[in-house]
Design a protein around this motif. Structure first.
Motif, PDB file in Angstrom:
ATOM      1  N   ALA A   1      22.872   8.071  11.949  1.00  0.00           N
ATOM      2  CA  ALA A   1      21.635   8.131  11.160  1.00  0.00           C
ATOM      3  C   ALA A   1      20.439   8.595  11.987  1.00  0.00           C
ATOM      4  CB  ALA A   1      21.366   6.767  10.523  1.00  0.00           C
ATOM      5  N   PRO A   2      20.185   8.033  13.197  1.00  0.00           N
ATOM      6  CA  PRO A   2      19.061   8.540  14.000  1.00  0.00           C
ATOM      7  C   PRO A   2      19.231  10.020  14.363  1.00  0.00           C
ATOM      8  CG  PRO A   2      19.807   6.429  14.843  1.00  0.00           C
ATOM      9  CD  PRO A   2      20.812   6.860  13.848  1.00  0.00           C
ATOM     10  N   LEU A   3      20.464  10.429  14.637  1.00  0.00           N
ATOM     11  CA  LEU A   3      20.703  11.830  14.976  1.00  0.00           C
ATOM     12  C   LEU A   3      20.355  12.730  13.798  1.00  0.00           C
ATOM     13  CD1 LEU A   3      21.759  14.023  16.864  1.00  0.00           C
ATOM     14  CD2 LEU A   3      24.075  13.528  16.039  1.00  0.00           C
ATOM     15  N   LEU A   4      20.753  12.322  12.583  1.00  0.00           N
ATOM     16  CA  LEU A   4      20.446  13.129  11.401  1.00  0.00           C
ATOM     17  C   LEU A   4      18.939  13.208  11.163  1.00  0.00           C
ATOM     18  CD1 LEU A   4      23.265  11.943   8.966  1.00  0.00           C
ATOM     19  CD2 LEU A   4      23.152  14.062  10.290  1.00  0.00           C
ATOM     20  N   ILE A   5      18.231  12.096  11.416  1.00  0.00           N
ATOM     21  CA  ILE A   5      16.771  12.120  11.265  1.00  0.00           C
ATOM     22  C   ILE A   5      16.158  13.114  12.254  1.00  0.00           C
ATOM     23  CG2 ILE A   5      14.661  10.740  11.520  1.00  0.00           C
ATOM     24  CD1 ILE A   5      16.265   8.329  10.556  1.00  0.00           C
ATOM     25  N   ALA A   6      16.611  13.064  13.516  1.00  0.00           N
ATOM     26  CA  ALA A   6      16.086  13.989  14.529  1.00  0.00           C
ATOM     27  C   ALA A   6      16.415  15.436  14.173  1.00  0.00           C
ATOM     28  CB  ALA A   6      16.651  13.632  15.904  1.00  0.00           C
ATOM     29  N   VAL A   7      17.624  15.694  13.667  1.00  0.00           N
ATOM     30  CA  VAL A   7      18.001  17.054  13.259  1.00  0.00           C
ATOM     31  C   VAL A   7      17.099  17.535  12.126  1.00  0.00           C
ATOM     32  CG1 VAL A   7      19.821  18.420  12.166  1.00  0.00           C
ATOM     33  CG2 VAL A   7      20.384  16.884  14.045  1.00  0.00           C
ATOM     34  N   ALA A   8      16.879  16.629  11.149  1.00  0.00           N
ATOM     35  CA  ALA A   8      16.041  17.010  10.011  1.00  0.00           C
ATOM     36  C   ALA A   8      14.608  17.316  10.452  1.00  0.00           C
ATOM     37  CB  ALA A   8      16.054  15.892   8.973  1.00  0.00           C
ATOM     38  N   ALA A   9      14.053  16.487  11.342  1.00  0.00           N
ATOM     39  CA  ALA A   9      12.682  16.715  11.812  1.00  0.00           C
ATOM     40  C   ALA A   9      12.590  18.024  12.595  1.00  0.00           C
ATOM     41  CB  ALA A   9      12.228  15.539  12.674  1.00  0.00           C
ATOM     42  N   THR A  10      13.582  18.296  13.451  1.00  0.00           N
ATOM     43  CA  THR A  10      13.575  19.538  14.226  1.00  0.00           C
ATOM     44  C   THR A  10      13.710  20.755  13.320  1.00  0.00           C
ATOM     45  OG1 THR A  10      14.616  18.324  16.049  1.00  0.00           O
ATOM     46  CG2 THR A  10      14.660  20.722  16.167  1.00  0.00           C
ATOM     47  N   ALA A  11      14.596  20.647  12.314  1.00  0.00           N
ATOM     48  CA  ALA A  11      14.763  21.761  11.371  1.00  0.00           C
ATOM     49  C   ALA A  11      13.483  21.993  10.573  1.00  0.00           C
ATOM     50  CB  ALA A  11      15.935  21.475  10.437  1.00  0.00           C
ATOM     51  N   ALA A  12      12.822  20.901  10.187  1.00  0.00           N
ATOM     52  CA  ALA A  12      11.572  21.041   9.435  1.00  0.00           C
ATOM     53  C   ALA A  12      10.510  21.755  10.264  1.00  0.00           C
ATOM     54  CB  ALA A  12      11.077  19.660   9.001  1.00  0.00           C
ATOM     55  N   VAL A  13      10.429  21.424  11.552  1.00  0.00           N
ATOM     56  CA  VAL A  13       9.470  22.102  12.429  1.00  0.00           C
ATOM     57  C   VAL A  13       9.821  23.586  12.557  1.00  0.00           C
ATOM     58  CG1 VAL A  13       8.640  22.239  14.807  1.00  0.00           C
ATOM     59  CG2 VAL A  13       8.860  20.018  13.695  1.00  0.00           C
ATOM     60  N   ALA A  14      11.124  23.874  12.686  1.00  0.00           N
ATOM     61  CA  ALA A  14      11.528  25.281  12.792  1.00  0.00           C
ATOM     62  C   ALA A  14      11.145  26.063  11.542  1.00  0.00           C
ATOM     63  CB  ALA A  14      13.032  25.359  13.036  1.00  0.00           C
ATOM     64  N   VAL A  15      11.338  25.443  10.357  1.00  0.00           N
ATOM     65  CA  VAL A  15      10.954  26.106   9.104  1.00  0.00           C
ATOM     66  C   VAL A  15       9.449  26.306   9.051  1.00  0.00           C
ATOM     67  CG1 VAL A  15      10.880  25.825   6.598  1.00  0.00           C
ATOM     68  CG2 VAL A  15      12.971  25.277   7.847  1.00  0.00           C
ATOM     69  N   TRP A  16       8.705  25.295   9.497  1.00  0.00           N
ATOM     70  CA  TRP A  16       7.237  25.413   9.477  1.00  0.00           C
ATOM     71  C   TRP A  16       6.768  26.548  10.377  1.00  0.00           C
ATOM     72  CZ3 TRP A  16       3.546  25.083  13.275  1.00  0.00           C
ATOM     73  CH2 TRP A  16       2.214  25.036  12.846  1.00  0.00           C
ATOM     74  N   LEU A  17       7.435  26.715  11.521  1.00  0.00           N
ATOM     75  CA  LEU A  17       7.038  27.796  12.428  1.00  0.00           C
ATOM     76  C   LEU A  17       7.215  29.161  11.784  1.00  0.00           C
ATOM     77  CD1 LEU A  17       8.470  26.489  15.814  1.00  0.00           C
ATOM     78  CD2 LEU A  17       6.058  26.828  15.241  1.00  0.00           C
ATOM     79  N   VAL A  18       8.177  29.259  10.846  1.00  0.00           N
ATOM     80  CA  VAL A  18       8.401  30.538  10.167  1.00  0.00           C
ATOM     81  C   VAL A  18       7.352  30.776   9.082  1.00  0.00           C
ATOM     82  CG1 VAL A  18      10.037  31.867   8.759  1.00  0.00           C
ATOM     83  CG2 VAL A  18      10.852  30.486  10.683  1.00  0.00           C
ATOM     84  N   VAL A  19       7.009  29.716   8.330  1.00  0.00           N
ATOM     85  CA  VAL A  19       6.100  29.870   7.179  1.00  0.00           C
ATOM     86  C   VAL A  19       4.786  29.155   7.428  1.00  0.00           C
ATOM     87  CG1 VAL A  19       8.037  30.112   5.587  1.00  0.00           C
ATOM     88  CG2 VAL A  19       7.098  27.844   6.064  1.00  0.00           C
TER      89      VAL A  19
END
Length: 767
Positions: free
Chosen positions: A17-35
């Protein structure tokens, strides 16, 4: 009541569960950097605190697992503290997101503190010899990388900083970059050991944060705005993701079977950082010399650099040879360490490791509770089915303990049929729930070879208190376990302080009983056995009594259990046997044919286990002038079922001509089956079936009493009813067909002279 048994892996969790939260937060930041919206960077900076909270939670939980070695728990716990410090820096960066928080002191200081705290966590891991020379090597490597890194940062990175960059910003960037390089060196030294306590893959994942630190130091100084924003926003989530992934990987290694061979760790690239630093500095010196130095000085500098390069190459070859020589020794040390801490039969932790882990927890003032488990009647299984099958049963018990113990619990085999589980709790309810869960798991039948066996266990629970040592906690659990056995077995009991006092009292009473045997403080009373049809005296049962000089009368219910537990039952039983036989010889001399024909003597299972017991009985009979048929030995059903050695002793006594009586008949779970394997002559109906039969309301007792009488008649055995206390009971037993009986209604236990007087009576004693 307890719930269903849950496998250990499911109860402990995997940290996914903590790993999935960290993955989701990192992916969200990556998406934000694009848009992204250039005017609002708060959303981008919000990902780092979220991911770091998940990382700190995952790492801290891993550091609290009791089954991990102390050095591993300490490492992950301190890494969790570092994650918490970095979280403060991430929060500060979020608060100053719109003010270019890249190298702001409020962000940089927590970041540096977190890096150095994580670095100290790696320094706690074994990296080589813990000698002064070993530490000196580590310090020299760190100094080499630090000096080279500082020179490279000064000449390459800081000189490329945009005009007007503040000195504080440049210095902070250099410190962050050099600290990242030092972390890589330390991780490399920790990962290169073949017996490193931390998983090799986890250590490789943990190289990501220092690499991010180096990238931050370079890009924030010498790069354009887009790259600076990407590393500022994405660096925090990436660090948190690596911490969560490393913790998740370490948890997965706990799910491997204990027999799985350890993975040989490859040589870490980070280990060569000191040599890379030397070569990098040499290259930089050559470049600078080529630009700014002329003539023979340039040749001298290039030659010096070449000599340095050759020395480095020679050192690398020497390291290779040293590793080859030490590889075999390290493998042997690892195997010896594993064998020293593991039980070879069950592959659980052994007593040494269990005590070591318990001691560590108590020294660190961490919660600890111990479940001490002893397999009930295991000796009978071992004796009747053989030690090979007994070992198989112990192995299966161990596997069931492993399957029903959580990741925060350490199961172990302490020796023989004694197991233990170390719990990371101090709450009474949690410890008792674990005890009930373990007993429920062990209550299911075991398939051993072609047999289905029940292996019930008695369990003692002890919760460590302030100032308790490992020995005290284990002793308390042992006391509670014996209390559970005395309460009927197949149960658990929690240690209470009064139990220790009971043990002390028993020990004191045992010492006094030992002296009583020597000082002749014991004496015998004789419970008459009557023919309830004719009313005549038929026999007598010898009962031991004790009058203490200061305590006065001591009940047999108090000192007989003490004698059995301490082993004094053997000399005590020998004294009773000889004294009773000598008394019968005196009665036969005094009363001739009027004396009883046999004397009944109770025999404990510990006496029947003695190799020379049959010879002892023969010697007593010979010395007192009695015949074997003049002696009736009374044994309990549990004694008969004790094992092969006891059965062989009973058969030898029966072949000698000694009569055997099955005492307390009807109370055990295997009474009828014992009659086929046990050479019985007399059945003694237990008092519990005699109580209440007079009024006829308890049809169950009536049925059992009548069935025993008919069974004895069918098998041509003598049936004796015990505990007759009223005339109505006597009449009902006569009607059922009982010929012999004893009880207070007819006579209480008597001294030898009064019992002898009954033998000289001219008329029937009982009307």
């Amino acid at each position: 009541m307890t719930g269903p048994v849950v496998p250990a892996a499911r109860r402990a969790g995997t940290g996914l569960a903590p790993l999935l939260i960290a993955v989701a937060a990192t992916a969200a930041v990556a998406v934000w950097l694009v848009v992204r919206d250039p005017q609002d960077v708060v959303i981008g900076y919000a990902g780092a605190p979220i991911a770091m909270i998940a990382a700190a939670w995952s790492v801290q939980r891993l550091g609290a697992m009791v089954m991990l070695p102390r050095v591993v728990r300490a490492f992950w716990r301190q890494l969790g503290h570092a994650a918490g410090i970095l979280l403060i820096g991430n929060a500060a960066a979020l608060a100053m997101a719109n003010n270019d928080a890249g190298m702001n002191p409020y962000v940089a200081v927590p970041t540096l503190l977190g890096m150095f705290w994580a670095m100290s966590a790696f320094l706690r891991l074994p990296m080589g010899d813990r000698t002064s020379l070993g530490w000196l090597r580590v310090l020299l490597d760190l100094a080499t990388v630090a000096v080279a890194g500082a020179m490279i940062f000064h000449y390459v990175v800081l000189n490329s900083a945009p005009p007007g960059t503040e000195l504080t910003t440049r210095a902070t960037a250099a410190v962050v970059g050099v600290a990242g390089l030092l972390c890589l060196v330390i991780i490399g030294k920790a990962a290169v050991r073949p017996d490193a306590p931390i998983d090799a893959v986890s250590l490789r994942i943990l190289t990501i944060p220092p690499m991010v630190a180096v990238a931050v130091a370079v890009l924030l100084i010498g790069s354009h705005d887009t790259a600076r924003l990407m590393i500022s926003v994405g660096g925090g989530p990436l660090v948190a993701l690596s911490l969560s992934a490393a913790a998740y990987r370490q948890r997965l290694t706990l799910r491997r079977p204990a027999t799985e061979a350890p993975v040989r760790r490859r040589r870490s690239v980070n280990e060569f950082l000191p040599f890379a630093a030397v070569l990098g500095t040499a290259v930089m010196v050559v470049v600078v010399a080529a630009r700014e130095v002329q003539g023979r000085e340039r040749v001298l500098i290039v030659g010096a650099v070449l000599v340095t390069t050759l020395v480095v190459a020679r050192q690398l070859l020497g390291m290779r040879e040293n590793r080859r020589m030490l590889a075999g020794l390290r493998d042997q040390q690892a195997e010896l360490r594993r064998l020293a801490m593991t039980d070879t039969l069950t592959e659980l932790a052994n007593r040494t490791r269990f005590v070591a882990v318990l001691t560590e927890r108590l020294a660190a003032h961490e919660p600890a509770s111990v479940l001490l488990i002893d397999i009930d009647d295991f000796k009978m299984v071992n004796d009747t089915m053989g030690p090979a099958l007994g070992d198989q049963l112990l192995y299966q018990v161990a596997q069931r303990l492993r399957a029903n113990s959580g990741a925060r619990e350490l199961p172990a085999r302490l020796g023989g049929d004694e197991f233990a589980v170390l719990l990371d709790v101090e709450e009474v309810d949690s410890a008792e729930e674990a005890a009930a869960r373990i007993l429920q798991a062990l209550a299911e039948p075991f398939r051993v070879g072609e047999h289905h066996l029940l292996a019930h266990a008695s369990l003692g629970v002890a919760i460590a208190g302030p100032g308790d040592s490992a020995d005290e906690v284990l002793r308390n659990a042992d006391i509670a376990m014996y209390a559970a056995k005395e309460g009927g077995k197949a149960a658990w009991a929690r240690f209470e302080p009064r139990m220790r006092q009971d043990v002390v009292n028993h020990a004191r009473l045992g010492s006094e009983l030992h002296n009583a045997i020597i000082r002749h403080e014991l004496f015998l009373l004789y419970q008459p056995v009557f023919d309830i049809v004719t009313g005549r005296l038929h026999g007598a049962e010898a009962l031991v009594r004790w009058t203490h000089p200061t305590r006065g009368f001591v009940s047999p219910g108090d000192f007989i259990p003490v004698a059995e537990r301490s082993g004094l039952i053997v000399p005590l039983g020998s004294w009773v046997l000889r004294e009773a036989c000598e008394q019968l010889a005196r009665w036969r001399h005094e009363h001739g044919d009027g004396a009883i024909k046999a004397i009944n003597v109770n025999v404990a299972v510990r006496q029947l286990r003695e190799p020379g017991f049959v010879d002892e009985v023969a010697a007593v009979l010979s010395e007192t002038g009695l015949l074997p048929q003049n002696l009736v030995l009374e044994v309990t059903e549990s004694s008969v079922a004790d094992g092969r050695q006891v059965r062989e002793t009973l058969h030898a006594l029966h072949e000698m001509g000694v009569r055997l009586a099955l005492d307390d008949f009807g109370t055990g779970s295997s009474s009828l089956s014992l009659l086929r394997a046990f050479p019985v002559d007399v059945l003694k109906l237990d008092k519990s079936f005699v109580d209440g039969i007079a009024d006829g309301e308890d049809r169950g007792r009536l049925a059992v009493a009548a069935a025993v009488a008919q069974l004895a008649e069918y098998l041509q055995l003598s049936a004796v009813a015990e505990g007759i206390e009223s005339e109505a009971q006597l009449e009902r037993l006569r009607e059922m067909g009982y010929r012999l009986g004893q009880g207070f209604f007819m006579s209480k236990p008597l001294p030898a002279d009064q019992a002898g007087a009954l033998m000289g009576a001219p008329a029937p004693v009982v009307a």
